[in-house]
Design an enzyme around this catalytic site. Structure first.
Site, mmCIF file in Angstrom:
data_model
loop_
_atom_site.group_PDB
_atom_site.id
_atom_site.type_symbol
_atom_site.label_atom_id
_atom_site.label_comp_id
_atom_site.label_asym_id
_atom_site.label_seq_id
_atom_site.Cartn_x
_atom_site.Cartn_y
_atom_site.Cartn_z
ATOM 1 N N GLY A 118 -12.838 -93.575 33.355
ATOM 2 C CA GLY A 118 -12.758 -92.618 34.791
ATOM 3 C C GLY A 118 -11.324 -92.677 35.598
ATOM 4 O O GLY A 118 -10.617 -92.964 34.835
ATOM 5 N N SER A 119 -11.397 -92.154 37.080
ATOM 6 C CA SER A 119 -10.644 -92.028 37.778
ATOM 7 C C SER A 119 -10.177 -93.892 37.699
ATOM 8 O O SER A 119 -10.390 -94.544 37.287
ATOM 9 C CB SER A 119 -10.784 -91.811 38.653
ATOM 10 O OG SER A 119 -10.911 -93.296 39.668
ATOM 11 N N THR A 120 -8.532 -94.304 37.814
ATOM 12 C CA THR A 120 -8.155 -95.008 38.258
ATOM 13 C C THR A 120 -7.978 -95.999 39.096
ATOM 14 O O THR A 120 -7.954 -97.208 39.540
ATOM 15 C CB THR A 120 -5.946 -94.203 38.107
ATOM 16 O OG1 THR A 120 -6.021 -94.164 37.017
ATOM 17 C CG2 THR A 120 -5.000 -96.195 38.053
ATOM 18 N N ALA A 121 -8.845 -94.895 40.579
ATOM 19 C CA ALA A 121 -9.260 -95.159 41.770
ATOM 20 C C ALA A 121 -10.406 -96.640 41.420
ATOM 21 O O ALA A 121 -10.246 -97.342 41.074
ATOM 22 C CB ALA A 121 -9.065 -94.759 42.331
ATOM 23 N N THR A 122 -11.000 -95.569 40.425
ATOM 24 C CA THR A 122 -12.218 -96.414 40.628
ATOM 25 C C THR A 122 -12.569 -97.862 39.291
ATOM 26 O O THR A 122 -12.783 -98.733 39.303
ATOM 27 C CB THR A 122 -13.287 -95.492 39.526
ATOM 28 O OG1 THR A 122 -14.043 -94.251 40.454
ATOM 29 C CG2 THR A 122 -14.686 -96.482 39.540
ATOM 30 N N GLY A 123 -11.451 -97.705 38.295
ATOM 31 C CA GLY A 123 -10.807 -98.525 37.664
ATOM 32 C C GLY A 123 -10.208 -99.705 38.177
ATOM 33 O O GLY A 123 -10.777 -101.376 38.188
ATOM 34 N N GLU A 156 -10.754 -96.461 30.237
ATOM 35 C CA GLU A 156 -10.238 -95.545 29.859
ATOM 36 C C GLU A 156 -9.902 -94.610 31.245
ATOM 37 O O GLU A 156 -10.537 -94.152 31.688
ATOM 38 C CB GLU A 156 -10.834 -95.347 28.963
ATOM 39 C CG GLU A 156 -10.023 -94.322 28.075
ATOM 40 C CD GLU A 156 -10.467 -92.933 28.597
ATOM 41 O OE1 GLU A 156 -9.547 -92.354 29.123
ATOM 42 O OE2 GLU A 156 -10.909 -91.541 27.484
ATOM 43 N N CYS A 216 -10.135 -85.972 29.676
ATOM 44 C CA CYS A 216 -8.810 -87.135 30.046
ATOM 45 C C CYS A 216 -7.535 -87.514 29.136
ATOM 46 O O CYS A 216 -6.834 -87.238 29.898
ATOM 47 C CB CYS A 216 -9.501 -88.400 29.944
ATOM 48 S SG CYS A 216 -10.684 -88.840 30.522
#
Length: 469
Positions: free
Chosen positions: A221-226, A243, A277
């Protein structure tokens, strides 16, 4: 579950909290999906914990057999699964879309079943003997996205089960039926409690990542959520495979044949209507062939049919959700306002039914434009002109992400030199986005860490143990 109706009946909610899921192509309801709370998450974890010792105690061959039987079950339900994917995600049935994703899920299970992590002899010198083994972690939490909800789920489920873990999976709240249906089909052959599904939004995901019962969290998913997952799991020292966001760059060298590369570039960018992605999301083309490449890609875009996901003639479908549609639309409008040229596409009808956005090629765009430096994750490709390869490499490597990248040219040796200087986990030559179950895949920089696929992917869902003596 051999018909679409039977499959849907198996996963719709008939009581408890629910959420209504709309088809992105028609904006009409598909059905009501369950909506789980933390108590139901704890129950799923308990089932996974109870099932894990017996699952781990099976031989490698026995677990491989279960994965092959799971692949058989998917193939038996392939058309209903594809119909559900087409409705919920919006990807068409044909082409590299819904039927392709279902088939890939079955094939990935079989490929994973065929692999195992060998015991490695580290030292054997007559005085010291040491071996490296890989053991199951325990319970794996898998949090999957809405763009490839069955295939990416399989990428997380298959290796986890292969090495002896059990799994609790949370599909995206945008596409819960796809995750529920995949698990329902696979669970026809798996022992009870080995694979469990919970449905919810980021709040439930946060509860998962903070829960010490999970020895491993896998997230796409997104970098922000990661970033939030890293923070919430830190106290438990949870192992992570992340990822995250991409915004992949491609560089077209001066010796490339515009007509030869145009089709592969287009589908490298517009696979799944650009919602991948590792799709090609910004393209840098040498000035000598810039206009020819732009025109050739635009011609491919004009010939790629976009339409209802159940229409057998469609190859491109809608954007999966309205929020993502607005992101694409805003970025393209900002590019036009800055002076960039829309070669084909743009100008969607905001009153049309469904979240359709035409395949859009944007040329003569500044390398610092938002459409270039922000991941649009949709059917729009900005094409930047360059004269000096050093500029192209500097622009390609300037961002803080590095999932995939590609180089396009006739001289493979020259393309390889450029590829070696690109900052990405995978660099393709004369293709983009191709993955293989035996080839490790992972990102650099803020695109995440940890490897998936192949033996390295199996090791990533295992705990290394050295036996010395």
């Amino acid at each position: 579950m051999q018909t679409y109706e039977e499959l849907l009946d198996a996963v719709v909610a008939t009581d408890g909290d629910t959420v209504t899921i709309l088809a992105p192509a028609t904006e009409q309801p598909i059905g009501d999906a369950p909506w789980h709370d933390e108590a139901e998450l704890e129950a799923a974890i308990a089932r996974a914990q109870a099932a894990q010792p017996a699952w781990a105690a099976l031989s490698s061959a026995e677990r491989a057999d279960y994965l092959n039987r799971a692949a058989d079950a998917i193939e038996a339900a392939a058309e209903p699964l594809a119909q559900l994917l087409a409705r919920e995600v919006g990807k068409p049935l044909g082409g590299a879309n819904a039927r392709f994703e279902v088939g890939a899920s079955a094939n990935w299970l079989r490929a994973t079943a065929a692999q195992e992590v060998p015991v490695e002899t580290l030292v054997d010198d007559g005085e010291t003997y040491a071996e490296l083994h890989y053991r199951p972690i325990g319970v794996v939490g898998a949090i999957t996205p809405w763009n490839w909800p069955m295939m990416i789920a399989t990428w997380q489920i298959a290796p986890s089960l292969r090495v002896g873990n059990t799994v609790v999976i949370k599909p995206s709240e945008y596409t819960p039926f796809s995750g529920l249906a995949l698990a329902a089909v696979i669970n026809q052959v798996l022992p009870e409690g080995v694979l469990n599904v919970v449905v919810g939004d980021g709040e439930l995901g946060a509860a998962m990542t903070a829960n010490p019962a999970f020895g491993k969290i896998m997230f796409t998913g997104s970098t922000a959520t990661g970033t939030k997952i890293i923070e919430s799991s830190a106290a438990n020292i949870t192992r992570l495979t992340m990822e995250l966001g991409g915004n992949d760059a491609g560089i077209v060298l001066a010796d490339a044949d515009p007509q030869q590369v145009a089709g592969d570039i287009f589908w490298g960018a517009f696979l799944n209507t650009g919602q991948t992605c590792a799709a090609l999301k910004r393209l840098y083309v040498h000035d000598d062939i810039y206009d020819q490449v732009v025109d050739a890609i635009a011609q491919v875009a004009k010939s790629a049919p976009m339409g209802d996901s159940l229409d057998e003639d469609s190859l491109l479908g809608p954007v999966q959700n309205k929020r993502q549609w607005k992101i694409v639309d805003t970025l393209v409008k900002l590019a036009v306002e800055s002076g960039a040229r829309v070669v084909v596409g743009g100008n969607p009808d905001p009153d049309a039914t469904g979240y359709f956005y035409p395949a859009t090629i944007v040329a003569d765009i500044d390398p610092e434009n938002a459409l270039v430096v922000e991941e649009q994750f949709g059917p729009a490709l900005p094409i930047v002109r360059y004269s000096d390869i050093e500029d192209a490499l500097r622009w390609a490597n300037a961002l803080d992400v590095g999932l995939g990248a590609s180089v396009w040219g006739s001289d493979r040796a020259e393309a390889l030199k450029v590829a070696e200087r690109m900052e990405a986990g995978t660099v393709w030559i004369n293709k983009h986005g191709a993955v293989h179950p035996f080839i490790p895949f992972g990102g650099t920089k803020r695109s995440g860490y940890g490897m998936e696929f192949g033996v390295e992917g199996l090791k990533a869902v295992s705990v290394p143990q050295v036996i010395n003596g």
